[in-house]
Design a protein around this motif. Structure first.
Motif, PDB file in Angstrom:
ATOM      1  N   UNK A 107     -20.732 -23.224  -2.982  1.00 49.43           N
ATOM      2  CA  UNK A 107     -20.589 -23.756  -4.345  1.00 49.43           C
ATOM      3  C   UNK A 107     -21.543 -23.002  -5.263  1.00 49.43           C
ATOM      4  N   UNK A 108     -21.036 -22.477  -6.363  1.00 49.55           N
ATOM      5  CA  UNK A 108     -21.903 -21.844  -7.375  1.00 49.55           C
ATOM      6  C   UNK A 108     -22.214 -22.918  -8.412  1.00 49.55           C
ATOM      7  N   UNK A 109     -23.500 -23.252  -8.512  1.00 46.29           N
ATOM      8  CA  UNK A 109     -23.922 -24.410  -9.302  1.00 46.29           C
ATOM      9  C   UNK A 109     -23.918 -24.081 -10.800  1.00 46.29           C
ATOM     10  N   UNK A 110     -23.329 -25.003 -11.582  1.00 46.29           N
ATOM     11  CA  UNK A 110     -23.407 -24.986 -13.045  1.00 46.29           C
ATOM     12  C   UNK A 110     -23.066 -23.605 -13.626  1.00 46.29           C
ATOM     13  N   UNK A 111     -21.823 -23.170 -13.392  1.00 50.62           N
ATOM     14  CA  UNK A 111     -21.443 -21.836 -13.854  1.00 50.62           C
ATOM     15  C   UNK A 111     -19.934 -21.816 -14.137  1.00 50.62           C
ATOM     16  N   UNK A 112     -19.548 -21.383 -15.355  1.00 49.15           N
ATOM     17  CA  UNK A 112     -18.126 -21.276 -15.696  1.00 49.15           C
ATOM     18  C   UNK A 112     -17.552 -19.927 -15.288  1.00 49.15           C
TER      19      UNK A 112
ATOM     20  N   UNK B  23     -19.403 -16.111  -9.262  1.00 50.40           N
ATOM     21  CA  UNK B  23     -19.089 -14.923  -8.461  1.00 50.40           C
ATOM     22  C   UNK B  23     -19.402 -15.258  -7.012  1.00 50.40           C
ATOM     23  N   UNK B  24     -18.332 -15.347  -6.204  1.00 54.62           N
ATOM     24  CA  UNK B  24     -18.539 -15.692  -4.787  1.00 54.62           C
ATOM     25  C   UNK B  24     -18.676 -14.429  -3.940  1.00 54.62           C
ATOM     26  N   UNK B  25     -17.742 -13.497  -4.105  1.00 57.07           N
ATOM     27  CA  UNK B  25     -17.720 -12.256  -3.327  1.00 57.07           C
ATOM     28  C   UNK B  25     -17.852 -12.507  -1.828  1.00 57.07           C
ATOM     29  N   UNK B  26     -16.963 -13.341  -1.313  1.00 53.41           N
ATOM     30  CA  UNK B  26     -16.945 -13.636   0.127  1.00 53.41           C
ATOM     31  C   UNK B  26     -15.611 -13.160   0.693  1.00 53.41           C
ATOM     32  N   UNK B  27     -15.673 -12.622   1.912  1.00 56.22           N
ATOM     33  CA  UNK B  27     -14.470 -12.049   2.520  1.00 56.22           C
ATOM     34  C   UNK B  27     -14.163 -12.756   3.835  1.00 56.22           C
TER      35      UNK B  27
END
Length: 769
Positions: free
Chosen positions: A403-408, A411-415
């Motif tokens: 989870x990317x906290x408090x961001x509209x 950027x996850x960049x997970x494969x």
């Protein structure tokens, strides 16, 4: 019937992210983790300390470690009275947000008033080594602690500090500076995780007969049925037609169950003694661990099971074994695929039993890059915020990004990677707002989802697109943002994959012993419930609302919008035939004399050389296919708001779609909707009746319902048979063709004789009440 394209805002956009795929050179990372952008992190592994000095009055110390980098500070847990503590915790600081040149690792003694400094270690960021997997992890080293002035202090700290990327194996379990505001208890809820669906089986219970039942009232004929309960599923047989103490049923009951088998199958034999009154005549509990597993359609051996009965003696329940028994055939079906998804978007079609699995035909790789333009999903401290994460489901493997906290613009960049066993399957990617952070509602809100059918992808090509996230609300369709994905489908051998197109979609048991549509629907519902319950018990849980949204739990519910969309889909399919009919009508009416003359020439050639008809048809189809190659789709298909009739749906239709089942709306609205459904159903009924009428007219050609019409038709058939025996087929075909293509001046406005005759034939509509 070409629909206008959907709004640009709702369309798919091709993107060019800076990913390793397709690039020449680069480091080792670009071979294994090449569908995402590299994100640099500073990693600090705090292993342990030794010989720490006592700081408090008792001479002991309660040590913990603070890792400080500019404004960010990560803290380990503290130990009571320990001079040689072991933490083994990893801290990750995003390089994008580093605003300092020095890393400080401080060991402190926890105190009631002010925590005392035991010592610290300083690192210059320019001196920190870089690690690229698959290199082995960096070995931690002992560092002497220093006091505030930089002099040597008592005690040592074991650390490893390195620069790496999100491909590092320390990444998933590390404390992240991105989520510094999340407390230590909440960290488990925001980490990336891989989940596996439970292994599902169908249980088939064939209830054959019972013997020597003992009804309480011996003066009446017993009306006996069998009730079977497995977990929260309950099914029952019909009342036995043989109303004796030896009833027979020979009925199949089907259940869904998941490994490990936690609940037994409970069968009760009940006697219907009154309208709402049943008496239990016996009970039988069968643990599923002892049930036979079958992989094919060969019959399973039946068994007699003793029935037990509770008798109340002096207020206590006592079990009595008696001669009543029940004859059953029970098996766990390994040859079926247990459907837990909507059949249109299935990601897996393999049978339950692993022995029947075919080898995989390829690999699917998905890079979940980022999202942008996300809507605020909740309020926190008086402002809108979103804590976004993604879930992807293919086959039995579910993945969840961090989870990317408090961001509209997270950027996850997970494969992630999946094995593919069938190209005609669909991967689903959903984006959700984590509702279990501070200020959350306790429910994860859906932001939108994307479906990609693997068979629409070219092999070995990397597709990078930004997909609009579309959600249907009672107020209409809304775009809640865009998610950027990179997808690559690699097949091991092209021959194997092309061979798959000749195989049946489902395992062969579905065709040898098919289940009814109603049965499949209720079993799919049970399977969904089991999967969502099991995944919501994982740690951290994949919530029920997330699993249900990913599995399209409400896809079978009535929706006026969906019904309209399906009607227009049918019209779209038929539009090709209608267009061909109009074109042929123009040929017959000589709108373009040159084309009509060419068609005459082609027709005469095909009549004289009938062996050319099939080659000409296939050559024509080949040429159309080659012609259409120029306009082939360049990107995977995506949710189409126009096709779904989502952008033009009436507010009341949407309100009806979102209504609960059973309805929660006031009676006047329900009455209006009921009347509307009746009027639509009336029209559908008329169309179905018209189709039935045409079919019945064909039947009445030879059924003598209209003796004169049948006499005429039978006489015509005899004359036609004699004429066709005598006349060569080419001459007949030529005459019919020239008659159909005749010039308009030889045509009448009135319908033709065969059509008049057909329309006069009787249908059975006059026998309808």
């Amino acid at each position: 019937m070409q629909k206008p394209p959907q709004a640009v805002d709702f369309a798919l956009k091709e993107t060019s992210p800076n990913i390793g795929a397709g690039q020449v050179g680069g480091d080792k990372l670009s071979c294994t983790y090449d569908l995402v952008e590299q994100m640099q992190y500073l990693y600090v592994r705090v292993v342990k300390a030794k010989d720490l000095p006592g700081k408090d009055v008792t001479g002991g110390c309660d040590p913990y470690v603070e890792v400080k980098l500019g404004n960010y500070k990560g803290v380990t847990k503290h130990f009571e009275k320990k001079s040689n503590p072991e933490w083994n915790q990893v801290f990750a600081f995003s390089k994008d947000r580093i605003q300092a040149s020095v890393l400080e690792v401080v060991v402190k003694d926890k105190d009631v008033v002010v925590d005392d400094l035991i010592g610290k270690v300083m690192f210059d960021l320019n001196e920190i080594p870089k690690r690229v997997p698959p290199d082995s992890p960096l070995a931690p080293q002992w560092y002497r602690l220093e006091d505030r002035k930089g002099n040597k202090a008592k005690g040592e700290l074991m650390l490893a500090v390195w620069m790496g990327t999100q491909a590092d194996e320390a990444f998933p379990d590390a404390w992240h500076s991105d989520a510094a505001s999340v407390g230590p208890d909440g960290v488990a809820n925001i980490r990336s995780k891989v989940y596996l669906s439970p292994k599902l089986w169908y249980v088939r219970v064939n209830v054959i007969e019972a013997q020597d039942l003992v009804p309480n009232d011996k003066s009446r004929f017993p009306e006996v049925y069998v009730k079977a309960v497995l977990g929260n599923q309950a099914l029952r047989t019909r009342i036995s037609p043989s109303k004796t103490i030896n009833p027979m049923w020979n009925e199949d009951l089907m259940f869904v169950v998941s490994e490990p088998f936690e609940e037994p199958l409970v069968l009760t034999v009940d006697d219907r003694v009154g309208s709402n009154k049943d008496e239990t005549l016996g009970k039988c509990v069968i643990p599923l661990q002892i049930v036979q597993r079958r992989l094919d359609h060969k019959p399973v051996n039946s068994r007699w099971y003793n029935l037990e009965k509770h008798v109340i003696v002096d207020g206590e329940k006592k079990e009595t074994k008696f001669a009543s028994r029940i004859h059953l055939r029970i098996c766990l079906e390994g040859g079926y695929h247990v459907l837990d998804e909507s059949t249109h978007y299935s990601s897996d079609l393999r049978p339950t039993a692993k022995q029947l699995w075919k080898p995989s035909i390829g690999i699917l790789e998905l890079g979940i890059l980022s999202a942008h333009g996300l809507m605020p999903m909740k309020n926190k401290d008086g402002r809108g915020t979103t804590d976004a994460y993604c879930v992807a489901k293919y086959g039995q493997k579910w993945i969840r990004t961090r989870t990317i906290v408090d961001n509209f613009m997270p950027r996850w960049n997970e494969q992630y990677t999946w094995e593919v066993f069938d190209p005609c399957t669909v991967i689903t990617v959903g984006v959700f707002d984590n509702g279990h952070m501070q200020g959350g509602s306790g429910k994860d809100a859906r932001i939108g989802k994307v479906r990609i059918r693997l068979s629409t992808l070219e092999a070995d090509r990397v597709y990078t697109h930004s997909y609009p996230l579309l959600v249907l609300h009672p107020s209409g369709v809304k775009k809640t943002g865009e998610v950027q994905l990179a997808v690559r489908f690699t097949c091991s051998t092209l021959i194997n994959m092309l061979h798959m197109y000749s195989h049946p979609l489902l395992p062969k048991m579905h065709y040898i012993h098919p289940l009814s549509v109603i049965q499949l629907d209720s079993l799919r519902h049970q399977a969904m419930q089991i999967v969502s319950m099991r995944l919501s018990r994982a740690e951290p849980p994949l919530r029920k609302e997330v699993v249900e949204y990913m599995l399209d739990v409400d896809s079978h519910m009535w929706s006026m919008r969906r019904s309209k969309a399906n009607f227009f889909r049918i019209m779209g399919v038929l539009s090709g035939l209608i267009a061909v009919g109009k074109w042929f009508d123009q040929i017959c009416n000589w709108r373009n004399p040159l084309t009509t003359i060419l068609i005459h020439i082609l027709f005469i050639i095909l009549v004289l050389y009938p062996e050319l008809i099939l080659p000409t048809v296939f050559l024509y189809l080949f040429l159309i296919g080659i012609w259409n190659f120029r306009w082939r789709p360049r990107h995977p298909p995506h949710m189409d708001t126009r096709l779904s009739h989502a952008d033009a749906a009436h507010p009341d239709e949407l309100d009806e779609e979102f209504d609960t089942f059973p309805t929660s709306r006031p009676s006047d609205i329900v009455r209006m909707r009921y009347d509307r459904i009746r009027s639509i159903a009336g029209r559908v009924q008329t169309v179905i009746g018209d189709l039935a009428t045409q079919g019945e007219r064909f039947q009445s050609l030879l059924s003598w319902r209209d003796p004169r019409a049948t006499t005429l038709f039978v006489t015509f058939c005899l004359v036609a048979a004699v004429a066709l025996y005598v006349t060569p087929f080419q001459v007949v075909a030529l005459l019919i063709g020239l008659y159909v293509l005749r010039h308009p001046r030889f045509r009448h406005k009135l319908p033709s004789v065969p059509l008049n005759f057909f329309r006069r034939l009787p249908a059975r509509s006059d026998s309808m009440l």
